[in-house]
Design a protein around this motif. Structure first.
Motif, PDB file in Angstrom:
ATOM      1  N   LEU A 138       0.814  -1.219   0.000  1.00  0.00           N
ATOM      2  CA  LEU A 138       0.000   0.000   0.000  1.00  0.00           C
ATOM      3  C   LEU A 138       0.846   1.266   0.000  1.00  0.00           C
ATOM      4  O   LEU A 138       0.346   2.346  -0.325  1.00  0.00           O
ATOM      5  N   GLY A 139       2.105   1.154   0.408  1.00  0.00           N
ATOM      6  CA  GLY A 139       2.974   2.324   0.486  1.00  0.00           C
ATOM      7  C   GLY A 139       4.122   2.067   1.432  1.00  0.00           C
ATOM      8  O   GLY A 139       4.145   1.049   2.143  1.00  0.00           O
ATOM      9  N   PRO A 140       5.107   2.976   1.471  1.00  0.00           N
ATOM     10  CA  PRO A 140       6.266   2.790   2.337  1.00  0.00           C
ATOM     11  C   PRO A 140       5.907   2.888   3.815  1.00  0.00           C
ATOM     12  O   PRO A 140       4.796   3.266   4.187  1.00  0.00           O
ATOM     13  N   VAL A 141       6.888   2.547   4.645  1.00  0.00           N
ATOM     14  CA  VAL A 141       6.743   2.601   6.106  1.00  0.00           C
ATOM     15  C   VAL A 141       7.447   3.846   6.628  1.00  0.00           C
ATOM     16  O   VAL A 141       8.526   4.216   6.149  1.00  0.00           O
ATOM     17  N   LEU A 142       6.844   4.481   7.631  1.00  0.00           N
ATOM     18  CA  LEU A 142       7.520   5.545   8.365  1.00  0.00           C
ATOM     19  C   LEU A 142       7.571   5.165   9.833  1.00  0.00           C
ATOM     20  O   LEU A 142       6.550   4.816  10.425  1.00  0.00           O
ATOM     21  N   GLU A 143       8.779   5.233  10.387  1.00  0.00           N
ATOM     22  CA  GLU A 143       9.008   4.955  11.802  1.00  0.00           C
ATOM     23  C   GLU A 143       9.309   6.266  12.519  1.00  0.00           C
ATOM     24  O   GLU A 143      10.145   7.043  12.062  1.00  0.00           O
ATOM     25  N   VAL A 144       8.636   6.505  13.613  1.00  0.00           N
ATOM     26  CA  VAL A 144       8.895   7.697  14.428  1.00  0.00           C
ATOM     27  C   VAL A 144       9.616   7.250  15.695  1.00  0.00           C
ATOM     28  O   VAL A 144       9.025   6.613  16.572  1.00  0.00           O
ATOM     29  N   GLY A 145      10.909   7.561  15.790  1.00  0.00           N
ATOM     30  CA  GLY A 145      11.702   7.164  16.940  1.00  0.00           C
ATOM     31  C   GLY A 145      12.530   5.932  16.641  1.00  0.00           C
ATOM     32  O   GLY A 145      12.108   4.804  16.938  1.00  0.00           O
ATOM     33  N   SER A 146      13.687   6.128  16.031  1.00  0.00           N
ATOM     34  CA  SER A 146      14.519   5.003  15.581  1.00  0.00           C
ATOM     35  C   SER A 146      15.574   4.594  16.597  1.00  0.00           C
ATOM     36  O   SER A 146      16.067   3.470  16.542  1.00  0.00           O
ATOM     37  N   TYR A 147      15.971   5.520  17.469  1.00  0.00           N
ATOM     38  CA  TYR A 147      17.012   5.280  18.474  1.00  0.00           C
ATOM     39  C   TYR A 147      18.259   4.731  17.786  1.00  0.00           C
ATOM     40  O   TYR A 147      18.846   5.414  16.955  1.00  0.00           O
ATOM     41  N   CYS A 148      18.667   3.512  18.058  1.00  0.00           N
ATOM     42  CA  CYS A 148      19.887   2.958  17.457  1.00  0.00           C
ATOM     43  C   CYS A 148      19.600   2.004  16.300  1.00  0.00           C
ATOM     44  O   CYS A 148      20.511   1.350  15.791  1.00  0.00           O
ATOM     45  N   LEU A 186      12.467   8.298  11.072  1.00  0.00           N
ATOM     46  CA  LEU A 186      12.416   9.668  11.581  1.00  0.00           C
ATOM     47  C   LEU A 186      12.852   9.732  13.041  1.00  0.00           C
ATOM     48  O   LEU A 186      12.265   9.067  13.900  1.00  0.00           O
ATOM     49  N   ASP A 187      13.880  10.519  13.304  1.00  0.00           N
ATOM     50  CA  ASP A 187      14.362  10.701  14.683  1.00  0.00           C
ATOM     51  C   ASP A 187      15.319  11.892  14.682  1.00  0.00           C
ATOM     52  O   ASP A 187      16.168  12.005  13.787  1.00  0.00           O
ATOM     53  N   HIS A 188      15.197  12.777  15.674  1.00  0.00           N
ATOM     54  CA  HIS A 188      16.182  13.865  15.766  1.00  0.00           C
ATOM     55  C   HIS A 188      17.502  13.375  16.343  1.00  0.00           C
ATOM     56  O   HIS A 188      18.511  14.072  16.291  1.00  0.00           O
ATOM     57  N   HIS A 189      17.498  12.174  16.889  1.00  0.00           N
ATOM     58  CA  HIS A 189      18.694  11.493  17.406  1.00  0.00           C
ATOM     59  C   HIS A 189      19.375  12.243  18.554  1.00  0.00           C
ATOM     60  O   HIS A 189      20.558  12.035  18.813  1.00  0.00           O
ATOM     61  N   ARG A 190      18.598  13.031  19.263  1.00  0.00           N
ATOM     62  CA  ARG A 190      19.112  13.683  20.472  1.00  0.00           C
ATOM     63  C   ARG A 190      18.557  13.031  21.737  1.00  0.00           C
ATOM     64  O   ARG A 190      18.770  13.524  22.842  1.00  0.00           O
ATOM     65  N   GLY A 191      17.835  11.936  21.551  1.00  0.00           N
ATOM     66  CA  GLY A 191      17.285  11.210  22.689  1.00  0.00           C
ATOM     67  C   GLY A 191      15.973  11.787  23.170  1.00  0.00           C
ATOM     68  O   GLY A 191      15.766  13.002  23.128  1.00  0.00           O
ATOM     69  N   SER A 192      15.086  10.917  23.623  1.00  0.00           N
ATOM     70  CA  SER A 192      13.834  11.366  24.233  1.00  0.00           C
ATOM     71  C   SER A 192      14.086  11.812  25.673  1.00  0.00           C
ATOM     72  O   SER A 192      15.209  11.742  26.165  1.00  0.00           O
ATOM     73  N   GLU A 193      13.013  12.245  26.334  1.00  0.00           N
ATOM     74  CA  GLU A 193      13.147  12.768  27.694  1.00  0.00           C
ATOM     75  C   GLU A 193      13.827  11.762  28.613  1.00  0.00           C
ATOM     76  O   GLU A 193      14.693  12.110  29.425  1.00  0.00           O
ATOM     77  N   PHE A 211       4.847   3.530  12.403  1.00  0.00           N
ATOM     78  CA  PHE A 211       5.193   2.962  13.708  1.00  0.00           C
ATOM     79  C   PHE A 211       5.634   4.107  14.609  1.00  0.00           C
ATOM     80  O   PHE A 211       6.629   4.773  14.330  1.00  0.00           O
ATOM     81  N   ILE A 212       4.890   4.365  15.685  1.00  0.00           N
ATOM     82  CA  ILE A 212       5.188   5.471  16.600  1.00  0.00           C
ATOM     83  C   ILE A 212       5.866   4.934  17.849  1.00  0.00           C
ATOM     84  O   ILE A 212       5.285   4.163  18.605  1.00  0.00           O
ATOM     85  N   ASP A 213       7.105   5.370  18.036  1.00  0.00           N
ATOM     86  CA  ASP A 213       7.875   4.982  19.230  1.00  0.00           C
ATOM     87  C   ASP A 213       8.833   6.116  19.593  1.00  0.00           C
ATOM     88  O   ASP A 213      10.014   5.901  19.833  1.00  0.00           O
ATOM     89  N   GLY A 214       8.306   7.325  19.607  1.00  0.00           N
ATOM     90  CA  GLY A 214       9.118   8.502  19.901  1.00  0.00           C
ATOM     91  C   GLY A 214       9.079   8.858  21.377  1.00  0.00           C
ATOM     92  O   GLY A 214       9.041   7.980  22.243  1.00  0.00           O
ATOM     93  N   GLY A 215       9.084  10.162  21.670  1.00  0.00           N
ATOM     94  CA  GLY A 215       9.037  10.623  23.053  1.00  0.00           C
ATOM     95  C   GLY A 215       7.772  10.162  23.750  1.00  0.00           C
ATOM     96  O   GLY A 215       6.701  10.060  23.122  1.00  0.00           O
TER      97      GLY A 215
END
Length: 205
Positions: free
Chosen positions: A34-44, A65-72, A134-138
């Motif tokens: 159906l379309g590509p995957v987007l992951e929010v919060g990749s960590y390592c 997708l991740d700013h790679h500065r770590g969550s809280e 897939f949502i696994d961010g802050g």
């Protein structure tokens, strides 16, 4: 057994149980037509590898997708802080180098597209319909809500929305992902498909 799974996958830093990882691989494979995957919060990159292997099988793409500065919870003094991921030169957490090394070792450089930004910035002009998010961010309520509001409606009909660290019992884990999961489930836009440990899986109606 997942073809191409690195033998040292269990040594990669991350918070994903094996059955959750297997579920990500399965539902990514199901939704990629159906379309590509987007992951929010990749960590390592541990979860990214499972998603990436599913996408590689189908010649598709994972946007990581991740700013790679770590969550809280990854910051100095917090419960999940890892000193190995602290960069003295920038005086902050930096997971991007570790992420890139793991993706390269897994042979996924031509499958995974790193998006080094926060949700709001990356979503500002996003136009690509997504087969799975897939949502696994802050895990603060503000961060979890932002991730959901930025990305849930980019999932196409029949596609999959997954949210990690969904704990109905507050004694087991934080409540922000659970609150967002309930919001999605009760919105009339998604239906619950399954829950695998703390991974909630929904399908877009």
């Amino acid at each position: 057994m997942i073809p191409g799974l690195p033998a040292d996958i269990d040594t990669i830093k991350g918070f994903l149980a094996e059955d959750e990882a297997q579920a990500l691989y399965h539902y990514a494979g199901e939704s990629l037509p159906l379309g590509p995957v987007l992951e929010v919060g990749s960590y390592c990159g541990k979860s990214t590898i499972y998603l990436g292997l599913a996408a590689k099988d189908q010649g598709s793409t994972v946007f990581a997708l991740d700013h790679h500065r770590g969550s809280e919870e990854h910051q100095p003094g917090e419960i999940f802080h890892d000193p190995d991921l602290y960069d003295d030169s920038t005086d902050g957490v930096d997971t991007f180098r570790e992420f890139r090394r793991n993706i390269r070792k897994a042979g996924l450089d031509d499958t995974v597209v790193p998006v080094v930004a926060g949700s709001a910035l990356a979503a500002r002009h996003w136009q690509t319909p997504l087969g799975m998010v897939f949502i696994d961010g802050g895990h603060s309520l503000a961060a979890a809500l932002e991730d959901y509001r930025c990305w849930a409606m980019h999932v196409v009909r029949g596609g999959i929305l997954t949210i990690h660290d969904v704990y109905p019992d507050a004694h087991e884990g934080g409540q922000a992902p659970w609150a967002v999961y309930q919001m999605a489930r009760d919105s009339g836009l998604f239906e619950e498909v399954a829950r695998v440990r703390s991974l909630g899986i929904l399908r877009r109606l």
